[in-house]
Design an enzyme around this catalytic site. Structure first.
Site, PDB file in Angstrom:
ATOM      1  N   HIS A  48      -8.707 -12.633   3.791  1.00 27.73           N
ATOM      2  CA  HIS A  48      -9.022 -12.720   2.264  1.00 27.73           C
ATOM      3  C   HIS A  48      -7.359 -13.381   1.562  1.00 27.73           C
ATOM      4  O   HIS A  48      -6.497 -13.748   2.122  1.00 27.73           O
ATOM      5  CB  HIS A  48      -7.846 -10.777   2.495  1.00 27.73           C
ATOM      6  CG  HIS A  48      -8.134 -10.063   0.866  1.00 27.73           C
ATOM      7  ND1 HIS A  48      -6.998  -9.908   0.291  1.00 27.73           N
ATOM      8  CD2 HIS A  48      -9.322  -9.438   0.318  1.00 27.73           C
ATOM      9  CE1 HIS A  48      -7.818  -9.297  -0.905  1.00 27.73           C
ATOM     10  NE2 HIS A  48      -8.699  -8.943  -0.614  1.00 27.73           N
ATOM     11  N   ASP A  87      -3.707  -8.052   9.716  1.00 24.27           N
ATOM     12  CA  ASP A  87      -4.167  -7.136   8.672  1.00 24.27           C
ATOM     13  C   ASP A  87      -5.296  -6.063   8.681  1.00 24.27           C
ATOM     14  O   ASP A  87      -6.190  -7.309   9.129  1.00 24.27           O
ATOM     15  CB  ASP A  87      -4.811  -8.786   8.041  1.00 24.27           C
ATOM     16  CG  ASP A  87      -5.178  -7.553   6.621  1.00 24.27           C
ATOM     17  OD1 ASP A  87      -5.762  -6.665   5.963  1.00 24.27           O
ATOM     18  OD2 ASP A  87      -6.231  -8.492   5.411  1.00 24.27           O
ATOM     19  N   GLN A 121      -9.290  -3.398   6.673  1.00 25.62           N
ATOM     20  CA  GLN A 121     -10.722  -3.144   7.083  1.00 25.62           C
ATOM     21  C   GLN A 121     -10.656  -2.193   7.642  1.00 25.62           C
ATOM     22  O   GLN A 121     -11.437  -2.075   8.065  1.00 25.62           O
ATOM     23  CB  GLN A 121     -11.530  -4.544   6.752  1.00 25.62           C
ATOM     24  CG  GLN A 121     -12.027  -5.105   5.555  1.00 25.62           C
ATOM     25  CD  GLN A 121     -12.180  -3.998   4.331  1.00 25.62           C
ATOM     26  OE1 GLN A 121     -13.033  -3.544   4.132  1.00 25.62           O
ATOM     27  NE2 GLN A 121     -12.443  -4.435   3.160  1.00 25.62           N
ATOM     28  N   LYS A 148      -8.643   2.173   0.841  1.00 24.85           N
ATOM     29  CA  LYS A 148     -10.153   1.646   2.386  1.00 24.85           C
ATOM     30  C   LYS A 148     -10.078   3.165   3.506  1.00 24.85           C
ATOM     31  O   LYS A 148     -11.430   2.416   3.991  1.00 24.85           O
ATOM     32  CB  LYS A 148      -9.608   0.113   2.162  1.00 24.85           C
ATOM     33  CG  LYS A 148     -10.134  -0.911   1.112  1.00 24.85           C
ATOM     34  CD  LYS A 148      -9.553  -2.092   2.092  1.00 24.85           C
ATOM     35  CE  LYS A 148      -9.538  -3.319   0.910  1.00 24.85           C
ATOM     36  NZ  LYS A 148     -10.235  -3.285   0.166  1.00 24.85           N
ATOM     37  N   CYS A 158     -12.032 -12.676  -3.070  1.00 22.69           N
ATOM     38  CA  CYS A 158     -10.903 -12.544  -2.475  1.00 22.69           C
ATOM     39  C   CYS A 158     -10.553 -13.424  -0.823  1.00 22.69           C
ATOM     40  O   CYS A 158      -9.815 -12.857  -0.882  1.00 22.69           O
ATOM     41  CB  CYS A 158     -10.284 -11.406  -2.616  1.00 22.69           C
ATOM     42  SG  CYS A 158     -10.396 -10.290  -4.539  1.00 22.69           S
TER      43      CYS A 158
HETATM   44  N1  PMP Z   1      -7.198  -7.789   3.473  1.00 23.49           N
HETATM   45  C1  PMP Z   1      -8.792  -7.832   3.270  1.00 23.49           C
HETATM   46  C2  PMP Z   1      -9.161  -8.148   4.693  1.00 23.49           C
HETATM   47  C3  PMP Z   1      -8.822  -6.875   2.173  1.00 23.49           C
HETATM   48  O1  PMP Z   1     -10.420  -6.824   2.622  1.00 23.49           O
HETATM   49  C4  PMP Z   1      -7.928  -5.934   1.372  1.00 23.49           C
HETATM   50  C5  PMP Z   1      -8.708  -5.329   0.516  1.00 23.49           C
HETATM   51  N2  PMP Z   1      -9.949  -5.714  -0.695  1.00 23.49           N
HETATM   52  C6  PMP Z   1      -7.339  -6.666   1.442  1.00 23.49           C
HETATM   53  C7  PMP Z   1      -6.502  -7.390   2.172  1.00 23.49           C
HETATM   54  C8  PMP Z   1      -6.035  -6.631   0.288  1.00 23.49           C
HETATM   55  O2  PMP Z   1      -6.052  -4.912   0.339  1.00 23.49           O
HETATM   56  P1  PMP Z   1      -5.330  -4.753  -0.874  1.00 23.49           P
HETATM   57  O3  PMP Z   1      -6.135  -5.078  -2.164  1.00 23.49           O
HETATM   58  O4  PMP Z   1      -5.298  -2.872  -0.927  1.00 23.49           O
HETATM   59  O5  PMP Z   1      -4.065  -4.705  -0.796  1.00 23.49           O
END
Ligand code: PMP
Length: 409
Positions: A121, A198, A201, A224, A364
């Site tokens: 991401h 990270d 998810q 999440k 993203c």
């Molecule tokens: N890493 C991953 C794999 C994600 O799916 C996301 C959110 N879509 C993020 C990071 C970022 O999370 P946040 O927008 O809550 O900071």
């Protein structure tokens, strides 16, 4: 067999009471919140609000206790030994930015290397790239297969004595594939590098154990995993956090300040400058309680059953191209796809007109889409509170998309 009572679960989410006909399949973007989470936050906001740490009156002491009790709950949830290894942030993105700044400060020099995967991401990509630019260091990309797998041999080829940080996703938000984190973390340590996970998810959808998985840092977001937006977590090993400089400077992160000098507070306060988000933390702790009450392994099992079902059904829809593995097990609740000749935005708009919330775009993860030769894709992402009936309705609509767009097959 599902060990979760789906009707009872649905009843505990006010969202589903209001939107009886809406199918919410964008859970990887953010999950819905059970009533107990919203109630806990409201109760705090109605009756317990005070600035923690500052006051010596009862309300402030009470707010501090609630905040610190939540920290202990988070520590237990991920298998951390000390609550002081839990830093509250706004979200995964802020946790990774903190690391890219403060960890980068102690271990990245000119010529050093940082490994990230091409499937990350943007949140786990851009902070590291910015750090590399700032320090004249190099980013090395770990590629992934068309099935979304990171190969250990590719990884071994990238590791060297120059490698200082590896930052990898525990579960891709495009593939929904679970990473075998321990193998990657252990190899990182054999090369003297730090391993950052990270877990945006994976925090809810896999069992977390930072010790058993040999992880140095873990970043995730409350929103999440059934908690509120605006609260995130950074776990870090105490010994490393202690050596890292602060990220933000201001109130309550100091030990002593004079006109010229400053010394910083102990962990975790050193990394929590300014007034903190107590009701968010209270909500996150309640979400963890809810997860524990249902049983996280039961949640994972229910999701696997539903995900396997959805995967089998989507494979039956003509003209659908699945992104990533062609086996159900390679998708944990997340299925990205495209429909031949139809733009992903059209697919999502047709679904929306039928009351089905799915994603369109690059989620993203633009470099991953480029790597796969795609401009965009659609994504459905499921939770244990979704049902087979919802999957059926969604598939029925997906099967009609091409005709609605004017194709006759
Ligand atoms: N890493 C991953 C794999 C994600 O799916 C996301 C959110 N879509 C993020 C990071 C970022 O999370 P946040 O927008 O809550 O900071």
């Amino acid at each position: 067999k599902n060990l979760i009572d789906i009707n009872k679960v649905r009843d505990s989410f006010p969202f589903f009471e209001k939107y009886k006909n809406l199918i919410y399949f964008d859970n990887a973007a953010t999950s819905q919140r059970p009533k107990c989470v919203i109630d806990a936050m409201n109760e705090y906001d109605f009756f317990h609000n005070a600035n923690p740490y500052r006051g010596i009156y009862d309300l402030s002491v009470d707010a501090t206790e609630r905040y610190e009790n939540a920290r202990k709950k988070v520590a237990t949830f991920i298998g951390a030994t000390k609550a002081s290894e839990i830093i509250f942030t706004r979200n995964t993105t802020e946790s990774i930015n903190l690391l890219s700044h403060s960890l980068g400060e102690i271990c990245i020099n000119e010529g050093d290397e940082i490994i990230i995967s091409i499937a990350e991401h943007h949140s786990n990509m851009l902070p590291w790239r910015t750090l590399a630019k700032r320090k004249n260091a190099t980013i090395k990309y770990l590629e992934c297969t068309d099935e979304g797998e990171f190969l250990l041999d590719d990884y071994k080829n990238l590791l060297s004595e120059k490698t200082k940080i590896i930052a990898l996703t525990g579960m891709s938000n495009v593939f929904g594939r679970v990473t075998d984190i321990k193998k990657f973390a252990t190899l990182a340590h054999e090369h003297g590098a730090y391993f950052v996970l990270d877990a945006a998810q994976s925090a809810l959808h896999t069992i977390n154990d930072v010790k058993a998985n040999d992880i140095d840092f873990m970043c995730f977001s409350g929103h999440k995993m059934l908690g509120p937006m605006g609260i995130g977590v950074l776990y870090g090993r105490e010994e490393i956090l202690d050596r890292m400089p602060p990220f933000l400077y201001g109130g309550e992160m100091i030990e002593y300040v004079s006109r010229e000098d400053v010394s910083f507070a102990e962990l975790p306060n050193k990394f929590e400058a300014g007034t903190v988000n107590v009701s968010g933390v209270v909500g996150l702790a309640k979400a963890i309680e809810y997860i524990k009450d249902l049983g996280q392994e039961h949640i994972i099992e229910a999701e696997k059953n539903l995900s396997d079902y959805a995967f089998a059904e989507i494979m039956k829809v003509p003209h659908i191209q699945i992104i990533g593995g062609k086996k159900a097990d390679e998708h944990r609740g997340i299925i990205s796809f495209s429909i031949d000749d139809v733009h992903s935005h059209d697919v999502a708009a047709i679904c929306a007109s039928e009351g089905i919330a799915i994603r369109a775009g690059h989620h993203c993860a633009a470099p991953l889409h480029q790597h796969l030769g795609l401009n965009s894709s659609n994504r459905i992402s499921l939770m244990f509170y979704n049902t087979r009936e919802e999957v059926d309705r969604c598939m029925e609509v997906l099967a009609r998309v091409r005709r609605l767009m004017g194709y006759n097959d």
